[in-house]
Write a protein that holds these residues in place. Structure first.
Motif, PDB file in Angstrom:
ATOM      1  N   VAL A 241       0.802  -1.236   0.000  1.00 54.52           N
ATOM      2  CA  VAL A 241       0.000   0.000   0.000  1.00 54.52           C
ATOM      3  C   VAL A 241       0.832   1.282   0.000  1.00 54.52           C
ATOM      4  CG1 VAL A 241      -1.946  -1.194   1.099  1.00 54.52           C
ATOM      5  CG2 VAL A 241      -0.420   0.152   2.509  1.00 54.52           C
TER       6      VAL A 241
ATOM      7  N   PHE B 228      -2.787   9.277   3.822  1.00 52.29           N
ATOM      8  CA  PHE B 228      -2.345   8.305   4.827  1.00 52.29           C
ATOM      9  C   PHE B 228      -1.150   7.494   4.294  1.00 52.29           C
ATOM     10  CE2 PHE B 228      -2.882   3.943   6.628  1.00 52.29           C
ATOM     11  CZ  PHE B 228      -2.461   4.244   7.917  1.00 52.29           C
TER      12      PHE B 228
ATOM     13  N   SER C 212       3.845   8.354   4.532  1.00 54.11           N
ATOM     14  CA  SER C 212       4.885   7.328   4.708  1.00 54.11           C
ATOM     15  C   SER C 212       5.838   7.295   3.522  1.00 54.11           C
ATOM     16  CB  SER C 212       4.254   5.944   4.858  1.00 54.11           C
ATOM     17  OG  SER C 212       3.446   5.913   5.992  1.00 54.11           O
TER      18      SER C 212
ATOM     19  N   PHE D 191     -10.293   7.961   8.653  1.00 52.40           N
ATOM     20  CA  PHE D 191      -9.294   6.899   8.826  1.00 52.40           C
ATOM     21  C   PHE D 191      -9.905   5.725   9.576  1.00 52.40           C
ATOM     22  CE2 PHE D 191      -6.260   4.820  11.713  1.00 52.40           C
ATOM     23  CZ  PHE D 191      -5.459   4.206  10.773  1.00 52.40           C
TER      24      PHE D 191
ATOM     25  N   ARG E  93      -9.289   2.195   7.725  1.00 49.59           N
ATOM     26  CA  ARG E  93      -8.645   1.181   8.558  1.00 49.59           C
ATOM     27  C   ARG E  93      -9.280  -0.207   8.439  1.00 49.59           C
ATOM     28  NH1 ARG E  93      -8.070  -0.043  14.523  1.00 49.59           N
ATOM     29  NH2 ARG E  93      -5.848  -0.363  14.810  1.00 49.59           N
TER      30      ARG E  93
ATOM     31  N   GLY F  29      -1.871  -4.656   7.579  1.00 53.22           N
ATOM     32  CA  GLY F  29      -0.827  -3.705   7.195  1.00 53.22           C
ATOM     33  C   GLY F  29      -0.444  -2.812   8.364  1.00 53.22           C
ATOM     34  N   SER F  30       0.823  -2.452   8.389  1.00 48.10           N
ATOM     35  CA  SER F  30       1.289  -1.554   9.454  1.00 48.10           C
ATOM     36  C   SER F  30       2.602  -0.921   9.059  1.00 48.10           C
ATOM     37  CB  SER F  30       1.498  -2.331  10.743  1.00 48.10           C
ATOM     38  OG  SER F  30       2.097  -1.488  11.707  1.00 48.10           O
ATOM     39  N   ASN F  31       2.778   0.278   9.551  1.00 48.47           N
ATOM     40  CA  ASN F  31       4.044   0.945   9.345  1.00 48.47           C
ATOM     41  C   ASN F  31       5.162   0.307  10.154  1.00 48.47           C
ATOM     42  OD1 ASN F  31       5.733   3.016   8.405  1.00 48.47           O
ATOM     43  ND2 ASN F  31       3.969   4.327   8.289  1.00 48.47           N
TER      44      ASN F  31
ATOM     45  N   GLY G 207      -3.565  -2.823  17.389  1.00 47.88           N
ATOM     46  CA  GLY G 207      -3.074  -2.387  16.096  1.00 47.88           C
ATOM     47  C   GLY G 207      -3.474  -3.400  15.048  1.00 47.88           C
ATOM     48  N   LEU G 208      -3.487  -2.962  13.813  1.00 44.24           N
ATOM     49  CA  LEU G 208      -3.900  -3.862  12.744  1.00 44.24           C
ATOM     50  C   LEU G 208      -2.960  -5.049  12.612  1.00 44.24           C
ATOM     51  CD1 LEU G 208      -4.961  -1.468   9.899  1.00 44.24           C
ATOM     52  CD2 LEU G 208      -6.379  -2.802  11.448  1.00 44.24           C
TER      53      LEU G 208
HETATM   54  N1  NFK Z   1      -0.883   0.405  12.328  1.00 42.82           N
HETATM   55  C1  NFK Z   1      -1.979   1.198  11.813  1.00 42.82           C
HETATM   56  C2  NFK Z   1      -2.034   1.089  10.326  1.00 42.82           C
HETATM   57  C3  NFK Z   1      -0.865   1.738   9.710  1.00 42.82           C
HETATM   58  O1  NFK Z   1      -0.204   2.534  10.289  1.00 42.82           O
HETATM   59  C4  NFK Z   1      -0.561   1.412   8.320  1.00 42.82           C
HETATM   60  C5  NFK Z   1      -1.181   0.340   7.723  1.00 42.82           C
HETATM   61  C6  NFK Z   1      -0.899   0.051   6.401  1.00 42.82           C
HETATM   62  C7  NFK Z   1      -0.038   0.845   5.712  1.00 42.82           C
HETATM   63  C8  NFK Z   1       0.570   1.925   6.301  1.00 42.82           C
HETATM   64  C9  NFK Z   1       0.304   2.209   7.625  1.00 42.82           C
HETATM   65  N2  NFK Z   1       0.848   3.288   8.201  1.00 42.82           N
HETATM   66  C10 NFK Z   1       0.875   4.412   7.483  1.00 42.82           C
HETATM   67  O2  NFK Z   1       1.117   5.437   7.418  1.00 42.82           O
HETATM   68  C11 NFK Z   1      -3.296   0.752  12.467  1.00 42.82           C
HETATM   69  O3  NFK Z   1      -3.294  -0.117  13.329  1.00 42.82           O
HETATM   70  O4  NFK Z   1      -4.305   1.352  12.128  1.00 42.82           O
END
Ligand code: NFK
Ligand code: HEM
Length: 502
Positions: free
Chosen positions: A125, A159, A163, A222, A227, A262-264, A485-486
């Motif tokens: 993403v 969003f 990143s 978001f 999300r 997904g997560s950063n 968190g995701l």
């Molecule tokens: N960890 C975040 C999601 C997140 O930060 C994220 C997920 C997918 C792609 C990028 C992410 N962070 C982005 O700026 C959550 O739990 O909502």
């Protein structure tokens, strides 16, 4: 013999753009067999909004990956197939527990090739999902656009793009810090100091970029619209995926699978920063110098391997990036070098400045998580409480993706299970993020700086979270908060009992 300092280009890491691909992501797969996928992507948001995506994907034939021509094409295939997979799973009134062969078969092929799990990751993403608006200009936030979104909203674009812009800004610090590693080997203190000064400046600029999230990504959009699509299939029982997702590739090897969302935390850049500075992260809940708990030792138990979320996230990075981090881990020497040269004041100040900037970045991030997740989750919980109280009947599930409440243990039409409170709202996330923040300051050379950087000080983020997550009488009576968190792969046991929910 010391191992050689790794060359970024050997690991698909660009000296200018870091973990972003050296060439811009391809916007369309060239072979005509993939026209069908591309047509779905051209109409993606309207197919999702009108709830036709599942039907279209169910009718799609299996198109194998053999016609993908370049690495850029494999990456695009991965990105669009993961968007389609998550759209398919989360884009209906109820999540789909099965992923059909038209997605599963090629997705497993491309995931294998790229050494990534078959799920939407930070790579699909963010890293491989952008285009510059003007090709000749730098990858600044103001010159970036996304290729794919679930919602078509600016909020979702933003969003991802914050990143991307951060990766682009941080990229050049990779060769700078690798040079610093070589300079430390050569006892070239001036070069190490200069590199650390430049790195501290970059980390500061990354903090400035991070808070630009507020400019165009609304917390409500978001939390409720974006999300839910990024959720994975691990710990998703309460959202309707008790066994995860059945990856039906049309063969007898089809299996149930569970992956984090997904997560950063899957960003290799932030992990590179930690490694190069010698910042170490422990499993959530364990204290510095703690090995096995006393009670465990008393009972003669073998040390229990504890779950380390940040390390686990490396499995969600592209294979070469994961190996790059491993190679850098094998040569990182800056922390030792600074510790052995405590009398060189400028060097020590520059090193501590990097830690302070990285800590500040994490502090700003915690504040952001509070505003985008903790506050929104509390609002939803108190709203569903009010609805329950004002109706003796079952409250029907709202239609649509916004009603997928994967951070809540009960749907409105399930009976109430009362459980003991495990902590204030957000306990799952906040202790984890705060620990990562405080660990960032631990290597500080100067005693005073270390005290300041390892949690002795209450920051704006701490104050905001304390305020946002204060308990009310109603909370004590309410559903147990399970804000996760995701990518959150915690369990109570992993967390060492009590600190972390879920
Ligand atoms: N960890 C975040 C999601 C997140 O930060 C994220 C997920 C997918 C792609 C990028 C992410 N962070 C982005 O700026 C959550 O739990 O909502
Ligand atoms: C609205 C924006 C954001 C939200 C709501 C958010 C939320 C979260 C959450 C919930 C986690 C816990 C792990 C998990 O995903 O399960 C996390 C981890 C993390 N996030 Fe974000 N995040 C956001 C943006 C960013 C951005 C732009 C960055 C870029 C630096 C970032 C960097 C990280 C890192 C590095 C971690 C791992 C923990 C650490 O190393 O401190 N996040 N984020």
């Amino acid at each position: 013999m010391l191992p050689p300092v790794p060359r970024p280009t050997d690991y698909g890491v660009s000296p200018d753009r870091g973990f972003l691909p050296a060439e811009n992501p391809t916007q369309c797969l060239s072979h005509p067999v993939y026209d069908r996928w591309e047509r779905i992507m051209n109409n993606f948001q309207s197919l999702l909004l009108s709830k036709r995506l599942r039907t279209v994907i169910d009718r799609l034939p299996i198109i194998p990956a053999v016609h993908l021509e370049t690495e850029a094409e494999w990456r695009r295939a991965y990105s669009i197939l993961t968007f389609m997979a998550h759209g398919y799973i989360w884009g209906g009134d109820k999540p789909s527990e099965r992923l059909p062969p038209s997605i599963t078969y090629p997705l497993l092929q491309v995931s294998d090739h790229l050494e990534l799990p078959p799920v939407a990751t930070y790579a699909s993403v963010c890293l491989w999902n952008f285009k510059p608006i003007f090709l000749s200009e730098a990858l600044d936030l103001d010159n970036l656009s996304t290729l794919t979104t679930f919602t078509g909203s600016l909020d979702e674009q933003w969003f991802y793009l914050v990143s991307v812009a951060m990766e682009a800004k941080g990229g050049p610090s990779i060769p700078i810090m690798l040079k610093a590693i070589q300079a430390a080997r050569d006892d070239d203190c001036a070069t190490v100091t200069k590199s650390l000064q430049s790195f501290a400046q970059t980390l500061d600029e990354l903090g400035t970029l991070l808070v630009r999230m507020y400019e165009n990504c609304d917390p409500h959009v978001f939390y409720h619209r974006i999300r839910p699509f990024l959720a994975g299939s691990k710990n998703m029982k309460d959202a309707g995926l008790p066994q995860g997702v059945f990856y039906d590739d049309g063969s007898r090897r089809a299996t149930w699978r569970q992956y984090g969302g997904g997560s950063n935390a899957q960003s290799s850049m932030i992990q590179f920063f930690d490694i190069v500075l010698g910042v170490e992260h422990r499993p959530t809940g364990s204290k510095k110098d703690e090995t096995t708990s006393e009670s465990e030792l008393e009972q003669g138990a073998a040390p229990r391997p504890r779950h380390n979320f940040i390390h686990e996230m490396r499995q969600y990075m592209p294979g070469p990036h994961r190996r790059f981090l491993q190679a850098v881990e094998g040569v990182a020497n800056i922390r030792d070098y600074v510790e052995n040269n405590r009398s060189r004041t400028e060097l020590c100040i520059a090193y501590d400045a990097c830690l302070a900037m990285l800590r500040t970045l994490r502090d700003k991030h915690i504040q952001m998580v509070s505003r985008y997740i903790i506050v929104k989750s509390r609002e939803s919980r108190s709203l569903s409480r009010t609805r329950r109280e004002s109706s003796s009947d079952h409250v029907p599930m709202a239609k649509g993706i916004a009603s997928v409440r994967y951070d809540q243990p009960h749907t409105a039409d399930q009976p109430q299970r009362k459980k003991k409170m495990r902590g204030t709202g957000g306990t799952a996330l906040i202790p984890f993020l705060k620990q990562a923040r405080d660990e960032t300051g631990e290597p500080a050379i100067d005693d005073w700086a270390r005290k300041l950087l390892t949690g002795g000080r209450r920051t704006a983020a701490d104050a905001e979270i304390a305020f946002e997550s204060r308990l009310t009488a109603a909370d004590l009576d309410a559903d147990e908060p399970q804000i996760v968190g995701l990518a959150g792969a915690w369990s109570m046991e992993d967390a060492g009992g009590g600190l972390c929910a879920y």
